[in-house]
Design an enzyme around this catalytic site. Structure first.
Site, short mmCIF file in Angstrom:
data_model
loop_
_atom_site.label_atom_id
_atom_site.label_comp_id
_atom_site.label_asym_id
_atom_site.label_seq_id
_atom_site.Cartn_x
_atom_site.Cartn_y
_atom_site.Cartn_z
N GLU A 1 53.76 33.89 45.66
CA GLU A 1 53.10 34.82 46.57
C GLU A 1 53.13 34.26 47.99
OE1 GLU A 1 49.19 35.65 45.05
OE2 GLU A 1 49.93 36.56 43.21
N HIS B 1 48.57 41.42 45.34
CA HIS B 1 47.40 40.64 44.94
C HIS B 1 46.17 41.11 45.72
CE1 HIS B 1 46.06 36.49 43.23
NE2 HIS B 1 45.10 37.40 43.13
N ARG C 1 46.96 36.84 36.36
CA ARG C 1 47.71 35.88 37.17
C ARG C 1 49.19 36.03 36.82
NH1 ARG C 1 44.01 35.63 40.07
NH2 ARG C 1 42.90 33.80 40.91
#
Length: 319
Positions: free
Chosen positions: A267, A286, A238
């Site tokens: 993000e 991601h 993360r």
């Protein structure tokens, strides 16, 4: 059988829309899939207010305490992910909302992505490609990985698979975890060391811890300074596990040999983010588990968790 309303509140980018696994839910209730992301909290609530069950297919759709308080009917949130940081877990527990995730389900897929990032970084793939496209013929040493030390931070399902892949190409694998044991070390074929020892001796460091209050900025300015000059850093965990400003500083000073990142504090990553200006980086959006196999594994798991819950045998329960 009671009919339930099952809602996917924002499936963008596409994850579960069109999946054959959704058909398995038809005997249990009505399934509503929103294929775009809600623009506001009000819109998010409007989509979810009548739902008994949410399938949260995208971590970009977040359910903090303030939103959960507005969903009195909600009984279950089934996640298409391992991570749970997008859910206000304390509030969910308080309100009796069950949250189910998918620990380890796509570990081989995510670890392979991290392994690929390691190779791309070691062979300077992004930097050399950009240089050649600009008309240059650059000369820069690559990193030979066999025989080098790979430091794994976090030895859950993904970290364990990353360790296996590292050993397979002849790397010396060491690891750090919150709860080391000799039995786990033997099972993984690694040596557990202190975090400082790992930082100081690893040629490549790969992050695989969950994001918690304890692990937030686990890798900060002090830890980056402790790393070997020229070391490579990989993050498929993360974004918040790394202090991004400190990382950018270490890259721009040339202390690190490079960083490969799949997860970010913000993000999507803003177009003017200073990380984008760093030379020795490989960045992916991601997407570590975004293979056809990984996507369907998560879709299947999310539906499995719903059916288990509705049949009275809940599984993979976080709260």
């Amino acid at each position: 059988m009671n009919q339930h309303k099952i809602v996917v509140p924002g499936d963008s980018p596409p994850q579960i829309q069109g999946s054959p696994h959704l058909e398995r839910l038809k005997p249990y209730g009505d399934v509503v899939v929103y294929t775009d992301r809600p623009e506001t909290g009000e819109e998010q609530i409007r989509r979810a207010e009548d739902a008994d069950i949410l399938i949260n297919s995208r971590g970009l759709v977040k359910w903090p305490a303030a939103l959960l308080q507005q969903l009195p009917k909600l009984k279950l949130i089934s996640l298409c992910s391992i991570g749970t940081d997008m859910i206000g877990l304390d509030e969910a527990k308080k309100r009796g909302i069950t949250v189910c995730n998918q620990p380890g389900r796509t570990a081989p897929v995510v670890a392979e992505h991290g392994f690929g990032l390691m190779f791309g970084l070691a062979k300077r793939s992004a930097f050399l490609t950009v240089s050649m496209k600009a008309g240059d013929w650059p000369r820069m040493d690559n990193v030979y990985l066999q025989g080098k030390t790979l430091g794994i931070i976090g030895t859950g399902h993904i970290g364990a698979e990353m360790a296996r892949l590292g050993r397979a190409i002849g790397m010396n694998v060491i690891a750090w975890t919150y709860h080391p044991s000799e039995a786990r070390a033997q099972e993984l074929g690694v040596q557990f060391v202190s975090l400082d020892a790992l930082l100081q001796t690893s040629d490549v460091i790969s992050l695989h811890v969950r994001l918690t209050e304890e692990s937030h900025h686990l890798i900060g300015e002090r830890e980056l300074a402790a790393m070997k000059p020229g070391a490579l850093l990989i993050n498929v965990a993360r974004g918040g596990v790394i202090d991004t400003d400190a990382l950018i500083g270490a890259l721009n000073r040339g202390h690190l040999g490079g960083a490969a990142i799949d997860v970010y504090d913000q993000e999507p990553l803003p177009a003017d983010h200073p990380l984008l200006a760093c030379e020795q980086v490989i960045l992916t959006p991601h997407c570590a588990d975004m293979t056809p196999e990984g996507v369907e594994l998560l879709n299947e798991g999310a539906v499995d968790n719903i059916i288990a819950f509705l049949e009275g045998t809940p599984q993979n329960v976080v709260v």
